[in-house]
Every structure is written in C-alpha cells, then in structure tokens.
Design an enzyme around this catalytic site. Structure first.
Site, PDB file in Angstrom:
ATOM      1  CE  LYS A  33      -4.254   0.144   6.626  1.00  0.00           C
ATOM      2  NZ  LYS A  33      -5.667   0.576   6.483  1.00  0.00           N
ATOM      3  CB  THR A  34      -8.442  -1.039  10.418  1.00  0.00           C
ATOM      4  OG1 THR A  34      -8.123  -1.086   9.023  1.00  0.00           O
ATOM      5  CG2 THR A  34      -9.860  -0.534  10.598  1.00  0.00           C
ATOM      6  CG  ASP A 224      -6.843   3.905   6.131  1.00  0.00           C
ATOM      7  OD1 ASP A 224      -5.680   3.573   6.426  1.00  0.00           O
ATOM      8  OD2 ASP A 224      -7.767   3.084   5.984  1.00  0.00           O
ATOM      9  CD  GLU A 225      -4.646   1.540   2.734  1.00  0.00           C
ATOM     10  OE1 GLU A 225      -3.432   1.650   2.500  1.00  0.00           O
ATOM     11  OE2 GLU A 225      -5.186   0.475   3.059  1.00  0.00           O
ATOM     12  CD  GLN A 255       0.211  -3.293   2.266  1.00  0.00           C
ATOM     13  OE1 GLN A 255      -0.821  -3.818   1.844  1.00  0.00           O
ATOM     14  NE2 GLN A 255       0.420  -3.077   3.567  1.00  0.00           N
ATOM     15  NE  ARG A 621      -2.631  -8.383   0.527  1.00  0.00           N
ATOM     16  CZ  ARG A 621      -2.663  -7.497   1.503  1.00  0.00           C
ATOM     17  NH1 ARG A 621      -3.808  -7.167   2.063  1.00  0.00           N
ATOM     18  NH2 ARG A 621      -1.559  -6.933   1.955  1.00  0.00           N
TER      19      ARG A 621
END
Length: 764
Positions: A33-34, A224-225, A255, A621
C-alpha cells in the site's frame, strides 16, 4: 508510459497511473500500500503537478516521514514541498494561518491528553462534582466522541438522547463540564487534538473564501488508512475535494478496528455513493506472509458479512501451519510462550526483535512478562510511556509553551512553582479562584495582581513578579533566537537541571540525560536543511528556526514517533490495536478465549465483526509463524474462572492450523444477549449529531467593556454573565480599571469580579 512505475506490479501500476477523478485503492495486508501511494505521488510530480498542490494525509508522522523520504529519493528535493502529514499536523498548520478568524492567535497551544485531563480535573473540582464519578478519562472520552461527530457544547447539552445517556451513566453534568472545559481552552488560547478537526470544519463551513482558497491549493488529495477516518475527517476531506474531485483514498475495510475512538467503517463502504464515477483498484498480493498465514487470514475474514470482497494471495512458500497452544492457566501459558520464543531463537537463528506477543487487553501482559523475566528474555512494552511523555521532558516543554503562549493555564500551573520558588498551593488556589470568577486566564491575574487585590504575602508577590519577568523575557526572545539557543537558556534559567542534581533520587541522572536528549532534538531540528513553506508558498526568510516552530512539530508527534527503544533487540509486547501497521517474523497471540477475544462487550454483529477484523490484523502481522494460545482457567477479579477457547480459533479452516480442536456449534451473530450498556458506549452518529447545522459557531473575540460601561455598573442592578447567568450587584468598589463588583448569581452564589474582565451585561 512512465519508467518510474515499472517497479510496481500490474495492479499497483494501474492504481498509481490513474490520477484524475475519484479513486479508491483497497489494499490488503502486506500488499504494498505505502509503495503504491508513494509512486502515485511521484508519478503526479513527474506529470508536472506542483507538489504544493498535492495533499497527502496519514494517521502517523512516522508514516508521513517514511513516505516523504521515499518520494525525495524518487523525484529529488522538490518532494520536500509536498503537503504531507497527519490530519492533525496539516490542519494545525492551516489553523495557525487562519487562527484570527476563529478568535485565536497563531501561537495557540495544542493540548495533549494529559493537559486535557488536567483541565477537566480542575473543572470537576470547580463544579464540586465527585471526581470518582467524573473521572477525567471517562469525561474526555465522551467529549472527544462529541467533537469527532461535530457536536459543540451547546448541541451536546440540547441533545435529549445524549443527555439521557449521561443520566443513565449517572454523569448528568458532562454537558456542563464540556462547556466549561471548552471555555478554559479558549481562555488559554489553546486547542486539544479534537479541536484541530472540529475547528477545521468550522473554518471551512463558515468562511467560503477560506474553503475556496484551500480547494484551489489542494488540487490532488490522497488519504491513507481511509477506513480509520471519523466523521469530522470525512467531512473535511469531502469539502476540500469537492471542487476538483481528484481524490484518492487507500485502505482496507478488513483492518477497520478503531470504532472505539470514532472511526466509521461506513466511510469506505460509502465512497462509491459519494463519488459515483470512482474507479476501484484492489491490491491482493501479499508480500509479507507465507501462503498458510494468508489463507488462514482469508478464512477468518470471510465470516464477516459487511466487507468489500477480495482474496489475498501470496507467492511466498507454504510455510508452517498456525500452532495452537492450550495451557492449564495463565502462568503455564506465559512459560510455554517464553519457551517457544527461546526455541525459535536458537533453532531459527533469530533475533529477539523478531518476536511479538499480542493481546486483546493490557492486563494479559503480566503473566507473559513474568515468564520472560524468569528466562532472562529481554522485552519491551510497545507504546508505553513515550519520550515526550516523561515528567522532566514535559516540564521543559511546559516552559517553552508558556514562553510562546503565556495564557496556557495547564502548562503555567505545571511550572510556576517547579523548581520550588516560594509560590505555594494556597497562593495558587487564590489566583485560580480569581481567574475562574473573572473568566480570564491565570496569566492575566499574574500580570495584574494589584488590580485583583488578592490577599497574598509580600514574598509570594515578589516571587510571582520574578517569574512573570522571566517568562516575558523568554517570550520576547522567541522571534530573535534560534530554537536551540533559547531552549538551552530556558533549561538553565528555569533551574530544572540544578533541582534534579540536588534530588536524592537514583533516577535523577537519567532524567537529566532525557533533558539533554530533548536539547539534542532541538539542535537537530535547527540543523535540518528542510524548512516549512509559508502559507504564501515561499520559504521563510528567517536565518534560523524558532522555538515555536519546534513545538509545532513536537507537540503533534504520535506515540511511536519518538521511541528510543524501538531498535533495541528485545521481544515486543503490545495490544493488537498497537500492532497495526507493524510486522514480525514470529507472532504469538495470547488469551484466545471467549469473553476475552472476542470481548464480552462484542456480542452483537457490528461489534463482533470488528473483533474478527482485529483478529485478522493480529494474524496478518506475521511473516513466518503464528502461534495462538489460550488458558483453561484464568484469574479474573480475584477468582479463578474457567475459560473456553475463542470461536475465532475454531473459525480458521482446519487445513491451516496444526492442531484443530473439535468444532462446536456457535449461535449466529446477533442472537446472543447484548452485554453492553449505553452509558459506556460512545455517542452514536445520530442525525442530530451528524448535521452540520449542529457545529458550534465560532466565538468572536468579546469586546471589552470601556470605562464608561464599567462605570455604569451600580449596586442593585441585575446583570448577566456568560458563564454564571443572571445576578444582582451587591456592591461596587474601586475606580477606573481596578473597579470590582460583588454579584450574587442564582444557583452559583456570590462572586467578586474585576469589571474590566467580567463582560457583564446590564439586564433591563
């Protein structure tokens, strides 16, 4: 075709290339994503878009800084000119430029959580309320939820549903506390974190010229997010994007785990409704985890009804299946986890930092910590007390804050008698009462002691005068000295280090080291080549960076942004919420029991689905291995209670877990009794709350009484006060600027007010 984008996979490239119009990128865990967002911004600049017209909003400074550094590597120093940062830091920057429109000065202070709790504690004391009932954490949570839903103090008090919830929780005075807390903030020329969003909404709503200015500036907006945005953030972004419609949101509904702090998953679900022409891209290749972990995660999240469909996949190896550990009690659970960590470290040649132990609630860490200590395994509690939360660091920062904004009551009270300088509690109590009665800041009273006629000892008056002189001197030097020189002067002149050296405390040396580290941070800030752009898109012409600029940066750090222990070779212990955005080769999730995970408060479908998303976050994670553990018995409130394995363990497809238990039939979500009471639940997004008509109007700076008006106040008159209501003047004394009135207010009692500060209105 851009060569820059050749480094992306096909879905990532398609998302990065689509720069016009509304775009939504659903990015699964570990899907890059980043990287995609970074290359998208770099591609925009490659197309000739001025970075000053690009706004990128994140939830942590860490994420913003990492992205900015990557962009600079791709496009060069021009990347420094991006408007990139957290919602709070970007909007604080805008609010400082436009502060006067809302009745603030540009040097307003930003209160952190501790400052806000301290202010609420004082309001509770002022109202003679029970501090055990009106706990600062509880009250602040309630106020925060109201602000996140754009509900000001007046709207809060007038909303019958909200008031009934407060009555049911036996806290009917929260609305009054909110009103007085809000007034204290204004008197202190301060905003709390929620105000940065609340006031940004007011600014864009009530000043069309300001809205147009920033719509023209931010021609391309990226968030973002997006699944973590609350209503206030959603509305700001929607307004800013309304003109150009070039908005790109990145996130993952699977998430979304922050409903407890106001995040609204419907924002991402409703993006297509808000932007019917939007283009959707899905990033589904997971680069982080093994196939077994990814497939197990898919089987977990598939149980949720509300979701945007996607299927994560991985090209990594199959990897080990998820391990399940059953322990007799929490002590055995801790020892088995510690033993497994030790074995993995030796057998896999791993470092301690490769391991993370995650839990649903903080109390579960105790038995894990006990076991790790017994086996001499080094560990750290992630997101514990941050560097900037340490007492001595906050003391120095408070001196800096008062130098810049002396009306900051919370910082002022913290330092006025630290180090001890003869201004005792009795003296401060009198000053507090005078400030509260006259609805002014404590600094106003300190500067005008003679006018208030307080019965203080001459020694205290002298010490106050010396303190006021010292702080004024610091304040005068803010624009003329670089941040490091002034910070060093403040540390020396305040006497903090000298006082620490004189303390008979073994921790004093470490506290002094922390102050030195703070000064190192200020020096690094001064030496940075990058300088913030001004609101006119021109770099500052000052030859140095000032202390107020340093504070603007440091006071908006998130807890993980300055973690001195983050690179240490230690096992990480943390809540699952704190683990979001992180990754570790080996992950242990402990306490996998019903009533713990899922929580006993999450028995209806929306809450249960969020708990399941939280479990999905925990599993994803891990890079190599996931281990789940549960205890058959556990101490709870002093009693040993039997435990039952979490339904979430049983929901994992058996082929991906090493020792699947015999499955039991579970009731459908929503059919279990609702173990939840409204008093503890955040304010709901009712229509009343969500209406922009309910946003509190900004206060305009009150017009002070002139001498003629002050002179018009006479005994026997009925007067009105903004906070105390209607009262009767019992007596008047003094003359001109020092004229005082004694007024009896119904339901409040007798108050002595300085007329030049009281803002009284004569009632006909």
């Amino acid at each position: 075709m851009s060569e820059l984008l050749d480094q992306l996979n096909e879905p990532q490239r398609e998302a990065a290339e689509c720069v016009d119009g509304p775009v939504m990128i659903i990015a699964g865990a570990g899907s890059g994503k980043t990287r995609t967002l970074t290359y998208r911004i770099a591609h925009l600049m490659e197309l000739g878009v001025d970075p000053f017209h690009i706004l990128a909003l994140t939830f942590t400074n860490k994420a913003a800084n990492e992205m900015k550094e990557r962009i600079i590597k791709l496009v060069g120093d021009e990347g420094r000119n991006l408007w990139m940062g957290t919602f709070h830091s970007i909007f604080a920057r805008v609010l400082r430029a436009e502060a006067t429109k809302l009745g603030y000065t540009s040097s307003f202070t930003i209160y952190d959580t501790d400052d806000s709790k301290s202010a609420i504690k004082q309001v509770v004391k002022q109202l003679n309320l029970d501090p055990k009932v009106y706990k600062p954490t509880t009250v602040l949570s309630r106020i925060s939820m109201a602000k996140s839903n754009l509900m000001g103090p007046k709207d809060y008090q007038e909303n019958p549903e909200v008031y009934q919830t407060d009555i049911d929780s036996k806290r009917p005075a929260i609305g009054m506390i909110y009103q007085m807390y809000d007034q204290r903030l204004h008197n202190s020329n301060a905003m709390d974190f929620d105000d940065l969003l609340f006031n940004m909404n007011i600014l864009l709503r009530d000043f069309p010229d300001v809205l147009l200015k920033y719509q023209q500036r931010f021609q391309y907006i990226m968030v973002d997010e997006y699944q973590d945005t609350n209503y206030a953030q959603y509305l700001i972004v929607k307004k800013l994007a309304a003109r150009n419609q070039n908005i790109c949101v990145v996130g993952d509904d699977a998430q979304s785990i922050y409903a407890f702090r106001g995040a609204n998953i419907q924002n991402i679900f409703n993006f297509k409704r808000d932007y019917p022409t939007m283009q959707l891209f899905k990033l589904e290749q997971n680069y982080r985890s093994t196939k077994n972990i990814v497939n197990a995660a898919n089987s977990i999240i598939s149980r949720n009804r509300d979701q945007i469909q996607k299927e994560l996949w991985s090209d990594n190896g199959e990897g080990n299946r998820i391990k399940l550990v059953r322990a007799v009690d929490e002590k055995e659970e801790g020892m088995r986890v510690a033993d497994a960590i030790q074995n993995y470290r030796l057998g896999e040649d791993a470092d301690w930092r490769d391991f993370a132990v995650l839990y649903r609630q903080n109390s579960l860490s105790r038995s894990i910590e006990d076991a790790l200590r017994k086996m001499n395994i080094p560990y750290r509690i992630y997101q514990g007390l941050s560097f900037y939360g340490r007492r001595e660091v906050k003391d120095v920062l408070a001196y800096m804050r008062v130098a810049i904004n002396p009306h900051d009551d919370e910082s002022l009270v913290r330092i006025i008698n630290y180090p001890t300088r003869g201004i005792g509690q009795t003296t401060m109590d009198k000053i507090r009462v005078a400030a509260a009665d006259n609805d002014v800041s404590i600094w106003t009273v300190l500067e005008n002691l003679a006018d208030f006629g307080l019965p203080l000892q001459s020694g205290a008056v002298q010490k106050i005068g010396e303190f006021v002189y010292m702080m004024k001197r610091f304040g005068a030097e803010v624009p003329t000295k670089d941040a490091f020189a002034l910070a060093k002067e403040i540390v020396v002149a305040s006497g903090i280090v000298k006082a620490l050296r004189e303390e008979d405390d073994p921790e004093s040396a470490e506290r002094i080291d922390n102050i030195d580290e703070l000064l190192n941070g200020v020096q690094e800030f001064c030496e940075e080549e990058e300088a913030e752009y001004s609101e006119n898109s021109e770099k500052s012409d000052k030859p140095f960076r000032t202390l107020d600029e340093f504070l603007q940066q440091v006071l908006l750090y998130t807890s993980e942004d300055k973690d001195k222990d983050k690179d240490a070779d230690k096992v990480s212990l943390m809540t699952i919420h704190a683990a979001k955005g992180l990754e570790f080769p080996y992950v242990f999730v402990v306490g996998m029991e019903e009533q713990i995970f899922p929580s006993f408060l999450a028995m209806s479908r929306p809450e249960l689905e969020e708990e399941r998303r939280l479990f999905y976050v925990a599993v994803t994670r891990a890079e190599k291995q996931v281990t789940l553990s549960y205890a058959q018995t556990r101490f709870n409130n002093g009693q040993r209670m039997g435990g039952e394995m979490s339904r979430f363990v049983e929901e994992i497809d058996p082929q991906y877990i090493e020792t699947p238990s015999q499955r039991r039939s579970m009731p459908e979500p929503g059919t279990l009794p609702r173990a939840f009471f409204n008093a503890g639940k955040p304010v709901q997004n009712t229509q009343n709350i969500r209406s922009t008509q309910n946003i509190q109007k900004p206060r305009t700076a009150p017009i002070p009484n002139n001498p003629a008006q002050i002179g018009a106040i006479m005994p026997g008159m009925r007067v009105s006060h903004e906070k105390f209501g209607i009262g009767k003047v019992l007596g008047v004394e003094g003359s001109d600027a020092s004229r005082k009135a004694t007024v009896f207010f119904e339901g409040v009692g007798q108050k002595q007010l300085m007329l030049k500060f009281a803002k009284l209105t004569i009632v006909e």
